[in-house]
Design a protein around this motif. Structure first.
Motif, PDB file in Angstrom:
ATOM      1  N   ILE A  94      39.345  38.404  40.723  1.00  0.00           N
ATOM      2  CA  ILE A  94      37.887  38.515  40.767  1.00  0.00           C
ATOM      3  C   ILE A  94      37.292  37.894  39.504  1.00  0.00           C
ATOM      4  N   VAL A  95      37.911  38.173  38.354  1.00  0.00           N
ATOM      5  CA  VAL A  95      37.448  37.567  37.097  1.00  0.00           C
ATOM      6  C   VAL A  95      37.562  36.041  37.203  1.00  0.00           C
ATOM      7  N   GLY A  96      38.673  35.559  37.738  1.00  0.00           N
ATOM      8  CA  GLY A  96      38.937  34.120  37.865  1.00  0.00           C
ATOM      9  C   GLY A  96      37.914  33.383  38.705  1.00  0.00           C
ATOM     10  N   ARG A  97      37.358  34.063  39.687  1.00  0.00           N
ATOM     11  CA  ARG A  97      36.319  33.437  40.506  1.00  0.00           C
ATOM     12  C   ARG A  97      35.111  33.049  39.655  1.00  0.00           C
ATOM     13  N   GLY A  98      34.850  33.873  38.634  1.00  0.00           N
ATOM     14  CA  GLY A  98      33.732  33.601  37.726  1.00  0.00           C
ATOM     15  C   GLY A  98      32.362  33.750  38.368  1.00  0.00           C
ATOM     16  N   THR A  99      32.303  34.408  39.526  1.00  0.00           N
ATOM     17  CA  THR A  99      31.013  34.523  40.225  1.00  0.00           C
ATOM     18  C   THR A  99      30.383  35.888  40.055  1.00  0.00           C
ATOM     19  N   GLU A 100      31.079  36.812  39.371  1.00  0.00           N
ATOM     20  CA  GLU A 100      30.551  38.169  39.308  1.00  0.00           C
ATOM     21  C   GLU A 100      30.380  38.626  37.860  1.00  0.00           C
ATOM     22  N   THR A 101      29.393  39.482  37.646  1.00  0.00           N
ATOM     23  CA  THR A 101      29.161  40.019  36.308  1.00  0.00           C
ATOM     24  C   THR A 101      30.227  41.071  36.000  1.00  0.00           C
ATOM     25  N   ILE A 102      30.360  41.428  34.733  1.00  0.00           N
ATOM     26  CA  ILE A 102      31.341  42.453  34.348  1.00  0.00           C
ATOM     27  C   ILE A 102      31.036  43.775  35.057  1.00  0.00           C
ATOM     28  N   ASP A 103      29.740  44.082  35.176  1.00  0.00           N
ATOM     29  CA  ASP A 103      29.341  45.302  35.900  1.00  0.00           C
ATOM     30  C   ASP A 103      29.830  45.275  37.347  1.00  0.00           C
ATOM     31  N   GLN A 104      29.606  44.129  37.995  1.00  0.00           N
ATOM     32  CA  GLN A 104      30.026  44.003  39.399  1.00  0.00           C
ATOM     33  C   GLN A 104      31.542  44.129  39.525  1.00  0.00           C
ATOM     34  N   ILE A 105      32.261  43.519  38.566  1.00  0.00           N
ATOM     35  CA  ILE A 105      33.731  43.579  38.604  1.00  0.00           C
ATOM     36  C   ILE A 105      34.197  45.022  38.471  1.00  0.00           C
ATOM     37  N   GLU A 106      33.605  45.751  37.509  1.00  0.00           N
ATOM     38  CA  GLU A 106      33.982  47.161  37.324  1.00  0.00           C
ATOM     39  C   GLU A 106      33.739  47.958  38.603  1.00  0.00           C
ATOM     40  N   LYS A 107      32.596  47.677  39.229  1.00  0.00           N
ATOM     41  CA  LYS A 107      32.234  48.384  40.461  1.00  0.00           C
ATOM     42  C   LYS A 107      33.255  48.081  41.572  1.00  0.00           C
ATOM     43  N   ARG A 108      33.616  46.812  41.702  1.00  0.00           N
ATOM     44  CA  ARG A 108      34.615  46.416  42.710  1.00  0.00           C
ATOM     45  C   ARG A 108      35.946  47.112  42.468  1.00  0.00           C
ATOM     46  N   MET A 109      36.357  47.161  41.202  1.00  0.00           N
ATOM     47  CA  MET A 109      37.650  47.758  40.884  1.00  0.00           C
ATOM     48  C   MET A 109      37.656  49.252  41.198  1.00  0.00           C
ATOM     49  N   SER A 110      36.529  49.915  40.922  1.00  0.00           N
ATOM     50  CA  SER A 110      36.519  51.363  41.167  1.00  0.00           C
ATOM     51  C   SER A 110      36.475  51.640  42.669  1.00  0.00           C
ATOM     52  N   SER A 111      35.920  50.727  43.451  1.00  0.00           N
ATOM     53  CA  SER A 111      35.911  50.971  44.906  1.00  0.00           C
ATOM     54  C   SER A 111      37.209  50.511  45.560  1.00  0.00           C
ATOM     55  N   ALA A 112      37.956  49.619  44.896  1.00  0.00           N
ATOM     56  CA  ALA A 112      39.152  49.046  45.525  1.00  0.00           C
ATOM     57  C   ALA A 112      40.173  50.123  45.890  1.00  0.00           C
ATOM     58  N   PHE A 113      40.419  51.071  44.975  1.00  0.00           N
ATOM     59  CA  PHE A 113      41.435  52.089  45.283  1.00  0.00           C
ATOM     60  C   PHE A 113      40.994  52.971  46.459  1.00  0.00           C
ATOM     61  N   GLY A 114      39.697  53.313  46.475  1.00  0.00           N
ATOM     62  CA  GLY A 114      39.161  54.085  47.610  1.00  0.00           C
ATOM     63  C   GLY A 114      39.343  53.340  48.916  1.00  0.00           C
ATOM     64  N   GLU A 115      39.154  52.018  48.872  1.00  0.00           N
ATOM     65  CA  GLU A 115      39.324  51.203  50.078  1.00  0.00           C
ATOM     66  C   GLU A 115      40.783  51.189  50.526  1.00  0.00           C
ATOM     67  N   ILE A 116      41.690  51.071  49.554  1.00  0.00           N
ATOM     68  CA  ILE A 116      43.117  50.996  49.884  1.00  0.00           C
ATOM     69  C   ILE A 116      43.575  52.276  50.601  1.00  0.00           C
ATOM     70  N   LYS A 117      42.957  53.399  50.241  1.00  0.00           N
ATOM     71  CA  LYS A 117      43.333  54.649  50.911  1.00  0.00           C
ATOM     72  C   LYS A 117      42.998  54.620  52.407  1.00  0.00           C
ATOM     73  N   LEU A 118      42.071  53.756  52.797  1.00  0.00           N
ATOM     74  CA  LEU A 118      41.705  53.654  54.215  1.00  0.00           C
ATOM     75  C   LEU A 118      42.786  52.961  55.045  1.00  0.00           C
ATOM     76  N   ILE A 119      43.833  52.484  54.381  1.00  0.00           N
ATOM     77  CA  ILE A 119      44.919  51.781  55.063  1.00  0.00           C
ATOM     78  C   ILE A 119      45.548  52.641  56.157  1.00  0.00           C
ATOM     79  N   LYS A 120      45.450  53.954  56.024  1.00  0.00           N
ATOM     80  CA  LYS A 120      46.052  54.847  57.024  1.00  0.00           C
ATOM     81  C   LYS A 120      45.532  54.586  58.440  1.00  0.00           C
ATOM     82  N   ASP A 121      44.338  54.010  58.562  1.00  0.00           N
ATOM     83  CA  ASP A 121      43.789  53.740  59.894  1.00  0.00           C
ATOM     84  C   ASP A 121      44.178  52.357  60.423  1.00  0.00           C
ATOM     85  N   TYR A 122      45.004  51.631  59.691  1.00  0.00           N
ATOM     86  CA  TYR A 122      45.424  50.285  60.106  1.00  0.00           C
ATOM     87  C   TYR A 122      46.853  50.329  60.644  1.00  0.00           C
TER      88      TYR A 122
END
Lengths: 205, 205
Positions: free
Chosen positions: B135-163
């Motif tokens: 995400i950092v490498g893309r260079g399209t997101e602010t540090i705030d946005q990156i932090e937000k994405r990272m904190s939601s990523a683990f919550g999203e991964i937990k949804l894997i149980k429905d896949y």
């Protein structure tokens, strides 16, 4: 990364569908897949090797294995027992080796009860007519035996409902590739690794 | 032989896992797999093409589609609607074309309710650290946005149980091959073709 556990592949199909040849090709092409070795009370035939062809047991030894729950499945065919020793399979799966169990449908259903996480594959002939040609072509069976096989083949095919996957075996190479696609897909099943996936990422938080 | 019906592949994963690139590679490598085109009320951007990038709809048109049950799933993101038109997908599946639907988890769960025979694939980053690097490498997101994405990523991964399936995307080519193994295996699922298999052999008796 995930600790790889082996898959137990149970392969069945009517006689003449070619399941033996397909399994042999899969094993030739893949070092990490092995064929399960059965135990039997029948006498070794010329060229057969203990521990490779079969584990040869006395009737008393075999019945002792049944009583102690050491078999994943077994059947009595005329005067002989045939069965699948459990412990060796479990050890190999734990080591990450995939095991193929080539057995008939009744045995497969015994395995399903004891080991529901196995993958059940049914090998089909392209047609009943082709099945007949193959059995005739072998030249090892009488006309009576062939007729008997043909009449049981359709009944056997109806048992496909208890299997996970079917393969129309019109080419050994394609069928072996199809088995490998099934193996690869099954390794990616969430249900097999759910807890581990979540705990891998949890460690990073 | 069996009449081939297409598979609906629903592909999700946290932002940065690389699901878009994997889907693009799958489509490049396979003529018979297409990416679903979404409908949206947002304005076309430069270079986007109607019917390829999106189907562009007015708010009224989109709400009419919702009311008439013409969408497999939809979401409102800020002031715009995004959704998946149902009929075109059903027509293509019927023609034997496989369709990839690259959507987020909430949309995927809407699809699961309406079309449970779809195949649900979750694309995972090799690690959260690698996800951040990408995400950092893309260079399209602010540090705030990156932090937000990272904190939601683990919550999203937990949804894997429905896949149904997971893929650790450490190589685009390997991940695309893995999608194809899943497609091939799913085409061999007894549950998809049970009645047809039995009727093929019944005709010969």
């Amino acid at each position: 990364m995930l600790k790889k556990r082996g898959l137990l592949l149970v392969v069945s199909g009517p006689s003449g569908a070619g399941k033996g040849t397909v399994c042999k090709k899969v094993i030739e092409n893949n070092d990490n897949i092995m064929l399960s070795v059965s135990a039997t009370t029948r006498q070794p035939r010329t060229g057969e090797v203990e521990g490779i062809s079969y584990y040869y047991k006395t009737k008393e030894q075999f019945e002792h294995m049944i009583e102690n729950g050491q078999l994943l499945e077994y059947a009595r065919v005329y005067d002989n027992y045939y069965g699948t020793p459990k412990q060796e399979i479990y050890d190999q799966l734990e080591n990450g080796t995939d095991i193929i169990l080539e057995i008939e449908m009744q045995g497969a259903m015994q395995v399903k009860k004891k080991f529901p996480q196995a993958v059940f594959i049914f090998i089909l002939p392209p047609s009943l007519n082709e099945l007949k040609n193959r059995i005739v072509g072998r030249g090892t069976e009488t006309i009576d035996q062939i007729e008997k096989r043909m009449s049981s083949a359709f009944g056997e095919i109806k048992l496909i409902k208890d299997y996970d996957y079917f393969i129309f075996n019109d080419s050994i190479e394609k069928s072996a590739d199809q088995v490998m696609s099934i193996v690869n897909a099954e390794r990616s099943k969430v249900i097999r690794y759910k807890e581990e996936i979540i705990s891998i990422f949890k460690k990073e938080i």
